[in-house]
Motif scaffolding. Sequence first.
Motif, PDB file in Angstrom:
ATOM      1  N   GLY A  25      83.075  51.559 -72.676  1.00 16.67           N
ATOM      2  CA  GLY A  25      83.706  51.119 -74.004  1.00 16.67           C
ATOM      3  C   GLY A  25      85.174  50.875 -74.001  1.00 16.67           C
ATOM      4  N   GLU A  26      85.924  51.909 -73.078  1.00 17.94           N
ATOM      5  CA  GLU A  26      87.454  51.548 -73.118  1.00 17.94           C
ATOM      6  C   GLU A  26      87.786  49.904 -72.372  1.00 17.94           C
ATOM      7  OE1 GLU A  26      91.386  53.808 -71.414  1.00 17.94           O
ATOM      8  OE2 GLU A  26      89.315  54.477 -70.977  1.00 17.94           O
ATOM      9  N   GLU A  27      86.891  49.682 -71.286  1.00 12.99           N
ATOM     10  CA  GLU A  27      87.225  48.510 -70.587  1.00 12.99           C
ATOM     11  C   GLU A  27      86.553  47.244 -71.595  1.00 12.99           C
ATOM     12  OE1 GLU A  27      84.598  48.862 -67.501  1.00 12.99           O
ATOM     13  OE2 GLU A  27      85.887  50.203 -66.392  1.00 12.99           O
ATOM     14  N   ALA A  28      85.676  47.358 -72.296  1.00 11.01           N
ATOM     15  CA  ALA A  28      85.184  46.373 -73.491  1.00 11.01           C
ATOM     16  C   ALA A  28      86.290  46.490 -74.418  1.00 11.01           C
ATOM     17  CB  ALA A  28      83.883  46.591 -73.854  1.00 11.01           C
ATOM     18  N   LEU A  29      86.729  47.211 -74.787  1.00  8.72           N
ATOM     19  CA  LEU A  29      87.683  47.265 -76.083  1.00  8.72           C
ATOM     20  C   LEU A  29      89.081  46.618 -75.690  1.00  8.72           C
ATOM     21  CD1 LEU A  29      88.105  47.793 -78.959  1.00  8.72           C
ATOM     22  CD2 LEU A  29      88.636  50.138 -78.483  1.00  8.72           C
ATOM     23  N   ASP A  30      89.539  46.909 -74.291  1.00 10.42           N
ATOM     24  CA  ASP A  30      90.615  46.290 -73.978  1.00 10.42           C
ATOM     25  C   ASP A  30      90.228  44.857 -73.636  1.00 10.42           C
ATOM     26  OD1 ASP A  30      93.236  46.256 -72.278  1.00 10.42           O
ATOM     27  OD2 ASP A  30      91.857  45.914 -70.702  1.00 10.42           O
ATOM     28  N   PHE A  31      89.234  44.321 -73.282  1.00 14.24           N
ATOM     29  CA  PHE A  31      88.726  43.069 -72.732  1.00 14.24           C
ATOM     30  C   PHE A  31      88.797  42.140 -74.417  1.00 14.24           C
ATOM     31  CE2 PHE A  31      85.933  39.478 -72.543  1.00 14.24           C
ATOM     32  CZ  PHE A  31      86.268  38.896 -71.613  1.00 14.24           C
ATOM     33  N   ALA A  32      88.029  42.807 -75.266  1.00  8.14           N
ATOM     34  CA  ALA A  32      87.920  42.267 -76.612  1.00  8.14           C
ATOM     35  C   ALA A  32      89.423  41.978 -77.385  1.00  8.14           C
ATOM     36  CB  ALA A  32      86.919  42.867 -77.327  1.00  8.14           C
ATOM     37  N   TYR A  33      90.039  43.101 -76.956  1.00 10.16           N
ATOM     38  CA  TYR A  33      91.469  43.134 -77.813  1.00 10.16           C
ATOM     39  C   TYR A  33      92.331  41.894 -77.146  1.00 10.16           C
ATOM     40  CZ  TYR A  33      95.702  45.611 -79.635  1.00 10.16           C
ATOM     41  OH  TYR A  33      96.792  45.679 -80.334  1.00 10.16           O
ATOM     42  N   ARG A  34      92.408  41.838 -75.807  1.00  5.33           N
ATOM     43  CA  ARG A  34      92.994  40.677 -75.169  1.00  5.33           C
ATOM     44  C   ARG A  34      92.555  39.418 -75.485  1.00  5.33           C
ATOM     45  NH1 ARG A  34      92.741  41.293 -70.155  1.00  5.33           N
ATOM     46  NH2 ARG A  34      91.512  43.084 -69.602  1.00  5.33           N
ATOM     47  N   GLU A  35      91.472  38.929 -75.709  1.00  7.16           N
ATOM     48  CA  GLU A  35      90.949  37.702 -76.147  1.00  7.16           C
ATOM     49  C   GLU A  35      91.691  37.364 -77.451  1.00  7.16           C
ATOM     50  OE1 GLU A  35      86.214  36.841 -75.084  1.00  7.16           O
ATOM     51  OE2 GLU A  35      86.517  38.567 -76.493  1.00  7.16           O
ATOM     52  N   PHE A  36      92.103  38.185 -78.187  1.00  3.75           N
ATOM     53  CA  PHE A  36      92.929  37.728 -79.599  1.00  3.75           C
ATOM     54  C   PHE A  36      94.281  37.903 -79.316  1.00  3.75           C
ATOM     55  CE2 PHE A  36      88.801  38.706 -80.903  1.00  3.75           C
ATOM     56  CZ  PHE A  36      88.201  37.486 -81.621  1.00  3.75           C
ATOM     57  N   VAL A  37      94.790  38.817 -78.659  1.00 10.09           N
ATOM     58  CA  VAL A  37      96.286  39.290 -78.356  1.00 10.09           C
ATOM     59  C   VAL A  37      96.500  39.381 -76.825  1.00 10.09           C
ATOM     60  CG1 VAL A  37      98.070  40.644 -79.005  1.00 10.09           C
ATOM     61  CG2 VAL A  37      96.271  40.327 -80.622  1.00 10.09           C
ATOM     62  N   PRO A  38      96.630  38.240 -76.041  1.00 11.67           N
ATOM     63  CA  PRO A  38      96.599  38.147 -74.545  1.00 11.67           C
ATOM     64  C   PRO A  38      97.625  39.388 -73.837  1.00 11.67           C
ATOM     65  CG  PRO A  38      96.577  36.011 -75.377  1.00 11.67           C
ATOM     66  CD  PRO A  38      96.968  36.933 -76.502  1.00 11.67           C
ATOM     67  N   THR A  39      98.610  39.713 -74.719  1.00 11.76           N
ATOM     68  CA  THR A  39      99.626  40.517 -74.345  1.00 11.76           C
ATOM     69  C   THR A  39      99.345  42.095 -74.609  1.00 11.76           C
ATOM     70  OG1 THR A  39     100.911  40.349 -76.344  1.00 11.76           O
ATOM     71  CG2 THR A  39     101.558  38.631 -74.338  1.00 11.76           C
ATOM     72  N   ALA A  40      98.083  42.107 -75.192  1.00  6.51           N
ATOM     73  CA  ALA A  40      97.789  43.643 -75.666  1.00  6.51           C
ATOM     74  C   ALA A  40      97.190  44.096 -74.451  1.00  6.51           C
ATOM     75  CB  ALA A  40      97.187  43.595 -77.193  1.00  6.51           C
ATOM     76  N   ARG A  41      97.033  45.509 -74.910  1.00  5.51           N
ATOM     77  CA  ARG A  41      96.047  46.199 -74.074  1.00  5.51           C
ATOM     78  C   ARG A  41      95.477  47.620 -74.568  1.00  5.51           C
ATOM     79  NH1 ARG A  41      99.475  49.756 -68.996  1.00  5.51           N
ATOM     80  NH2 ARG A  41     100.099  51.344 -70.847  1.00  5.51           N
ATOM     81  N   PHE A  42      94.500  47.894 -74.224  1.00  4.55           N
ATOM     82  CA  PHE A  42      93.791  49.272 -74.834  1.00  4.55           C
ATOM     83  C   PHE A  42      93.573  50.360 -73.751  1.00  4.55           C
ATOM     84  CE2 PHE A  42      90.849  52.379 -75.892  1.00  4.55           C
ATOM     85  CZ  PHE A  42      90.978  52.688 -77.145  1.00  4.55           C
ATOM     86  N   ARG A  43      94.502  51.602 -73.883  1.00  4.06           N
ATOM     87  CA  ARG A  43      94.111  52.644 -72.918  1.00  4.06           C
ATOM     88  C   ARG A  43      94.035  53.947 -73.807  1.00  4.06           C
ATOM     89  NH1 ARG A  43      94.285  48.711 -70.271  1.00  4.06           N
ATOM     90  NH2 ARG A  43      95.388  48.248 -68.320  1.00  4.06           N
ATOM     91  N   HIS A  44      92.958  54.675 -73.450  1.00  2.00           N
ATOM     92  CA  HIS A  44      92.674  55.764 -74.185  1.00  2.00           C
ATOM     93  C   HIS A  44      93.668  56.663 -74.548  1.00  2.00           C
ATOM     94  CE1 HIS A  44      91.692  58.230 -70.574  1.00  2.00           C
ATOM     95  NE2 HIS A  44      92.046  59.137 -71.408  1.00  2.00           N
ATOM     96  N   TYR A  45      94.654  57.031 -73.590  1.00  2.00           N
ATOM     97  CA  TYR A  45      95.775  57.911 -73.713  1.00  2.00           C
ATOM     98  C   TYR A  45      96.662  57.474 -74.749  1.00  2.00           C
ATOM     99  CZ  TYR A  45      97.526  55.004 -69.764  1.00  2.00           C
ATOM    100  OH  TYR A  45      97.757  54.118 -69.327  1.00  2.00           O
ATOM    101  N   GLU A  46      96.983  56.066 -74.594  1.00  3.61           N
ATOM    102  CA  GLU A  46      98.114  55.721 -75.765  1.00  3.61           C
ATOM    103  C   GLU A  46      97.366  55.719 -76.932  1.00  3.61           C
ATOM    104  OE1 GLU A  46      98.514  51.668 -74.146  1.00  3.61           O
ATOM    105  OE2 GLU A  46      99.916  52.180 -72.468  1.00  3.61           O
TER     106      GLU A  46
END
Length: 372
Positions: A125-146
């Motif tokens: 889920g973390e990998e998928a959410l990071d991928f989906a997030y960056r589809e709309f905001v390429p400079t963004a990232r999702f990390r669970h600790y953040e």
Amino acid sequence: MRSNSKIQTPRERQEQWEREHLAEWAAKASDSQGRVVPEPDDPVRTAFQRDRDRIIHSKAFRRLKHKTQVFIDPEEDHYRTRLTHTLEVAQIARTIARALRLNEDLTEAVALAHDVGHPPFGHAGEEALDFAYREFVPTARFRHYEQSLRMVELLERGSAEEQDANPKKNVGLNLTWEVRDGIAHHSKGRKDLSDTSTERASTLEGKVVRIADRIAYINHDIDDSVRARILKWRDLPKEPLKLLGKTHSDRISTMVMDVVTTSDGQPIVTMSPTIEQATDSLKEFLFERVYCNPELMLLHERDKARHVIRSLFQYYMEFPADMTGETALQNADTEARAVAVCDYIAGMTDRYAVSCFYRHFVPKNMRSPFPE
């Protein structure tokens, strides 16, 4: 004759005990760098004890019971969830902290909060959410600790009564700096314990949680993988087991005792090189044989989980009002909307994510087995 000396509160007695009995390099509650919004001292609990209690009573902590550790939505009751993983980390971390005369309350608070930002379906889920997030905001990232830090600093608002009493207060749980620092620096990913490329926590208590997290997940993931028949005991690498032990409890005891004997009397928290290498060897074995093995059905389930996350992200970007019932986000720019969607999905449990997927993508005449 009545004494004029001030009677200490329970908190003051505990703070004095910490100054007198903890190691000189241990964090002391009375020396905390404090909170974003200063608060009056509690008469009974130290600052770190209050943090621990706030975390336990938070909604984000309760949701961990329905979030995946490794096995997605297991029907068998004995597999670990994100909540039971968290409790095991806290138990191991407290044992180490107590033995090294570190601050057990701070250690426990960091351990209990370290994964509250984990999305549904575990690391898939973390990998998928990071991928989906960056589809709309390429400079963004999702990390669970953040996201865990974001959860306690902003998203978790406390009880309805507290929100009514402080409508302008928007600092999450308003935890101390030391707890937030430990949350932010607990993660290692796949890196070895000896790898110095990741920033470490500023306190030894935060470093204890970092190493306890690995001790916990290596051992309980082996246990769960054998239960799921993904592994057999004879599959485990023999050399590490000769050093660490053949049973679950033996391995944990060996690792914990090694941390304690290697670190005792010094301002460090580490394993001996021999035990550290054996621990990292087991970690790599799990990545190759369990977490990243393409032949396992486990990965097919992860593909389904990724599809759910990505589909929901795209849907809520188009229909943000379906998240909260409010229309304010409809006119927000792409980045602001993506942040809100990411926060919303990250807070979901596995079952709620699947329920939302049914609601938005499956025809209504096909009854969902999941509660609305």
